[in-house]
Scaffold this motif. Structure first.
Motif, PDB file in Angstrom:
ATOM      1  N   GLN A  24     -72.828  20.387  75.664  1.00  0.00           N
ATOM      2  CA  GLN A  24     -71.441  20.117  76.031  1.00  0.00           C
ATOM      3  C   GLN A  24     -70.879  21.386  76.675  1.00  0.00           C
ATOM      4  O   GLN A  24     -71.075  22.485  76.161  1.00  0.00           O
ATOM      5  CB  GLN A  24     -70.640  19.780  74.773  1.00  0.00           C
ATOM      6  N   GLN A  25     -70.209  21.225  77.822  1.00  0.00           N
ATOM      7  CA  GLN A  25     -69.782  22.400  78.563  1.00  0.00           C
ATOM      8  C   GLN A  25     -68.282  22.412  78.800  1.00  0.00           C
ATOM      9  O   GLN A  25     -67.681  21.334  78.926  1.00  0.00           O
ATOM     10  CB  GLN A  25     -70.525  22.443  79.904  1.00  0.00           C
ATOM     11  N   PRO A  26     -67.709  23.620  78.868  1.00  0.00           N
ATOM     12  CA  PRO A  26     -68.328  24.948  78.741  1.00  0.00           C
ATOM     13  C   PRO A  26     -68.782  25.223  77.316  1.00  0.00           C
ATOM     14  O   PRO A  26     -68.194  24.735  76.359  1.00  0.00           O
ATOM     15  CB  PRO A  26     -67.224  25.905  79.174  1.00  0.00           C
ATOM     16  N   ALA A  27     -69.850  26.029  77.205  1.00  0.00           N
ATOM     17  CA  ALA A  27     -70.438  26.353  75.912  1.00  0.00           C
ATOM     18  C   ALA A  27     -70.251  27.839  75.617  1.00  0.00           C
ATOM     19  O   ALA A  27     -70.449  28.676  76.488  1.00  0.00           O
ATOM     20  CB  ALA A  27     -71.932  26.008  75.914  1.00  0.00           C
ATOM     21  N   PRO A  28     -69.876  28.189  74.375  1.00  0.00           N
ATOM     22  CA  PRO A  28     -69.654  29.598  74.037  1.00  0.00           C
ATOM     23  C   PRO A  28     -70.966  30.348  73.846  1.00  0.00           C
ATOM     24  O   PRO A  28     -72.003  29.750  73.513  1.00  0.00           O
ATOM     25  CB  PRO A  28     -68.870  29.526  72.724  1.00  0.00           C
ATOM     26  N   LEU A  29     -70.897  31.653  74.049  1.00  0.00           N
ATOM     27  CA  LEU A  29     -72.072  32.515  73.933  1.00  0.00           C
ATOM     28  C   LEU A  29     -72.779  32.367  72.590  1.00  0.00           C
ATOM     29  O   LEU A  29     -74.008  32.212  72.564  1.00  0.00           O
ATOM     30  CB  LEU A  29     -71.679  33.972  74.179  1.00  0.00           C
ATOM     31  N   ILE A  56     -74.958  29.993  86.977  1.00  0.00           N
ATOM     32  CA  ILE A  56     -73.987  29.552  85.995  1.00  0.00           C
ATOM     33  C   ILE A  56     -72.632  30.167  86.335  1.00  0.00           C
ATOM     34  O   ILE A  56     -72.556  31.129  87.104  1.00  0.00           O
ATOM     35  CB  ILE A  56     -74.380  29.935  84.547  1.00  0.00           C
ATOM     36  N   ASP A  57     -71.580  29.594  85.764  1.00  0.00           N
ATOM     37  CA  ASP A  57     -70.235  30.127  85.929  1.00  0.00           C
ATOM     38  C   ASP A  57     -69.671  30.503  84.567  1.00  0.00           C
ATOM     39  O   ASP A  57     -69.891  29.790  83.575  1.00  0.00           O
ATOM     40  CB  ASP A  57     -69.310  29.096  86.579  1.00  0.00           C
ATOM     41  N   HIS A  58     -68.954  31.610  84.506  1.00  0.00           N
ATOM     42  CA  HIS A  58     -68.275  32.022  83.285  1.00  0.00           C
ATOM     43  C   HIS A  58     -66.848  31.504  83.347  1.00  0.00           C
ATOM     44  O   HIS A  58     -66.112  31.796  84.291  1.00  0.00           O
ATOM     45  CB  HIS A  58     -68.284  33.549  83.167  1.00  0.00           C
ATOM     46  N   TYR A  64     -69.541  29.255  79.087  1.00  0.00           N
ATOM     47  CA  TYR A  64     -70.327  29.168  80.316  1.00  0.00           C
ATOM     48  C   TYR A  64     -70.599  27.708  80.660  1.00  0.00           C
ATOM     49  O   TYR A  64     -70.691  26.848  79.786  1.00  0.00           O
ATOM     50  CB  TYR A  64     -71.663  29.898  80.156  1.00  0.00           C
ATOM     51  N   ARG A  65     -70.765  27.472  81.965  1.00  0.00           N
ATOM     52  CA  ARG A  65     -71.130  26.142  82.436  1.00  0.00           C
ATOM     53  C   ARG A  65     -72.096  26.284  83.609  1.00  0.00           C
ATOM     54  O   ARG A  65     -72.174  27.342  84.242  1.00  0.00           O
ATOM     55  CB  ARG A  65     -69.896  25.340  82.875  1.00  0.00           C
ATOM     56  N   ILE A  66     -72.826  25.204  83.893  1.00  0.00           N
ATOM     57  CA  ILE A  66     -73.777  25.214  84.993  1.00  0.00           C
ATOM     58  C   ILE A  66     -73.047  25.455  86.305  1.00  0.00           C
ATOM     59  O   ILE A  66     -72.000  24.861  86.577  1.00  0.00           O
ATOM     60  CB  ILE A  66     -74.539  23.877  85.050  1.00  0.00           C
ATOM     61  N   GLY A  67     -73.582  26.348  87.137  1.00  0.00           N
ATOM     62  CA  GLY A  67     -72.987  26.677  88.424  1.00  0.00           C
ATOM     63  C   GLY A  67     -73.554  25.842  89.552  1.00  0.00           C
ATOM     64  O   GLY A  67     -74.550  25.131  89.403  1.00  0.00           O
ATOM     65  N   SER A  68     -72.918  25.956  90.707  1.00  0.00           N
ATOM     66  CA  SER A  68     -73.285  25.115  91.845  1.00  0.00           C
ATOM     67  C   SER A  68     -74.691  25.393  92.370  1.00  0.00           C
ATOM     68  O   SER A  68     -75.359  24.499  92.876  1.00  0.00           O
ATOM     69  CB  SER A  68     -72.271  25.308  92.975  1.00  0.00           C
ATOM     70  N   PRO A 251     -64.526  21.946  84.987  1.00  0.00           N
ATOM     71  CA  PRO A 251     -64.681  22.862  83.851  1.00  0.00           C
ATOM     72  C   PRO A 251     -63.983  22.381  82.594  1.00  0.00           C
ATOM     73  O   PRO A 251     -64.329  22.784  81.501  1.00  0.00           O
ATOM     74  CB  PRO A 251     -64.054  24.168  84.361  1.00  0.00           C
ATOM     75  N   ASN A 252     -63.000  21.477  82.725  1.00  0.00           N
ATOM     76  CA  ASN A 252     -62.310  20.949  81.558  1.00  0.00           C
ATOM     77  C   ASN A 252     -62.834  19.578  81.152  1.00  0.00           C
ATOM     78  O   ASN A 252     -62.241  18.902  80.314  1.00  0.00           O
ATOM     79  CB  ASN A 252     -60.803  20.851  81.836  1.00  0.00           C
ATOM     80  N   SER A 253     -63.928  19.159  81.780  1.00  0.00           N
ATOM     81  CA  SER A 253     -64.456  17.842  81.506  1.00  0.00           C
ATOM     82  C   SER A 253     -65.092  17.765  80.128  1.00  0.00           C
ATOM     83  O   SER A 253     -65.725  18.697  79.649  1.00  0.00           O
ATOM     84  CB  SER A 253     -65.505  17.474  82.565  1.00  0.00           C
TER      85      SER A 253
END
Length: 272
Positions: A24-29, A56-58, A64-68, A251-253
């Motif tokens: 589930q994203q964004p995911a904490p470190l 990835i994107d911070h 963090y979430r998967i980047g483009s 990012p808020n999905s």
């Protein structure tokens, strides 16, 4: 570094990327580190390296979430029919109406990545898209239409780095115009001899740009007046598509992002 240790580092980076893609994203470190069974220090170092290269994107405190760039890579591996069903008809309709190539770009840090495209029927002079093409947000209409709708401090930081490299200082004024008009124009901005118009795909929760859609072609086929005419259906398409795209990529999905789940070639090869 011994070859064995270097290989282990590469494998761990892939494990971190794969693990994040299935969370589930964004995911904490701390959660990522626990899932991959690494220390937080090691996990952070790997995440930072993936972030620096656009995989990835911070997202700040949320993690963090998967980047483009990872999405572009994933496009060559595994299908996501739901995403294609949402985007494909929109791009194809625009390409047919404009008789020019239409492309979808996603933001990855200070860059944008071309992840999907639709080519017009019957136009041998069309621009040929390069899937996975990665360019700075400061270049071309597709990047600037994203940059203009980032949080102001993020946009200012990117512009400051841009001008520090000696590139054109008129960018802040150009971004102000884009914010006002909700579209950007480009005249040989990235590819010499090609003009384009792009509009942002805005996350409805906060108005931040997730990406952009651009229409581009030869400059003699797309003078300024034609680009301005195309901006109206383009903005309408982006307004319609953005809320649906946000449920997949925003990012808020709360939608779970499955690993390696987009297939660009399916998008290009499927019949109408």
């Amino acid at each position: 570094m011994p070859p064995e240790a270097e290989q282990d580092t590469h494998i761990r980076a892939l494990r971190v990327l794969e693990t994040l893609a299935g969370m589930q994203q964004p995911a904490p470190l701390p959660t990522i580190a626990e899932r991959v069974q690494l220390s937080k220090t090691t996990a952070y170092r790997i995440l930072r390296g993936l972030q620096d290269h656009g995989f990835i994107d911070h997202t700040g405190r949320t993690g963090y979430r998967i980047g483009s760039r990872a999405v572009a890579l994933a496009s060559l591996i595994g299908p996501r029919p739901a995403l294609l069903q949402i985007i494909r008809p929109v791009l194809k309709k625009l390409a047919t109406e404009a008789s020019e190539t239409v492309t979808l770009h996603l933001r990855s840090g200070a860059h944008r990545v071309l992840v999907l495209a639709a080519e017009p029927p019957g136009n041998p002079l069309r621009i040929l898209p390069t899937l996975g093409e990665r360019s700075p947000l400061t270049s071309g209409c597709s990047g600037q239409s994203i940059l203009a709708f980032l949080p102001r401090q993020e946009a200012d930081d990117i512009v400051r780095d841009h001008t520090r490299d000696g590139l054109r200082p008129g960018l802040p004024a150009a971004l102000a115009r884009i914010r006002k008009d909700s579209y950007a124009l480009s005249f040989s901005g990235i590819h010499i001899g090609f003009n384009g118009v792009a509009a942002p795909l805005l996350d409805p929760t906060d108005g931040t740009a997730l990406g952009s859609i651009a229409i581009a072609g030869l400059d003699r086929r797309l003078p300024r007046d034609t680009l301005l005419q195309l901006s109206t259906p383009l903005r309408a398409a982006c307004a319609d598509l953005a809320p649906r795209l946000a449920t997949v990529l925003g990012p808020n999905s709360s939608i779970r992002l499955d690993p390696l789940d987009v297939m660009i070639r399916d998008f290009l090869d499927q019949p109408s």
